[in-house]
Design a protein around this motif. Structure first.
Motif: not given
Length: 164
Positions: A14-29
């Motif tokens: 999930x950390x890997x997914x969050x790092x990718x997802x948040x970056x794509x959304x422009x949300x602070x990882x």
């Protein structure tokens, strides 16, 4: 498989997914990971820990807003330092109420807000990241439980086949 290892695997995915997802959304990882941290630091699991963490983080954001906005309008020397002391007092003093007693979670929310503002973030972007990160925390915990159940089922099937 034990629960800690299962949670570690789940959190890693999930950390890997969050790092990718948040970056794509422009949300602070990193701010999102503060929400995840709060979930795990709450000492509770699942919905109880998630709610405890969210309340603490959002109260922390409110304390940061009070500090920042008061510092803007009060024309007093060293106002930022004074307000930091006032807010710190408030964060600890409010712990006499059970719902507001998770002091580390409140500090995480407050500090994350200050960090986000220093990086040109907003109150809204802070709240968004903390909330999304808290979801990562509860999902990783649930994922760990699922991994434990699946591996125990597999271990049981393997043991039963070995007995045949």
């Amino acid at each position: 498989m034990n629960g800690l290892l299962a949670n570690a695997i789940s959190m890693g995915i999930l950390a890997w997914g969050w790092a990718n997802f948040s970056t794509a959304l422009g949300v602070s990882t990193w701010a999102g990971f503060m929400g995840t941290t709060t979930y795990y630091a709450s000492g509770e699991r699942f919905i109880k820990g998630w709610i405890k963490g969210i309340i603490a983080n959002m109260v922390g954001v409110l304390w940061a807003i009070i500090c920042v906005e008061a510092s803007k309008v009060l024309n007093v020397p060293n106002i930022a330092a004074i307000m930091t002391g006032v807010v710190s007092f408030g964060i600890v003093a409010q712990a006499r109420w059970k719902r507001l007693s998770f002091i580390p979670g409140v500090y995480i929310g407050c500090s994350t807000t200050f960090g986000m503002l220093a990086l040109n973030g907003t109150y809204f972007s802070t709240v968004t990241a903390l909330l999304m990160g808290s979801v990562v925390g509860i999902l990783s915990d649930a994922g760990g439980e699922l991994i434990v159940k699946l591996t125990k089922k597999k271990e049981l099937e393997t043991a039963l086949k070995a007995e045949e």
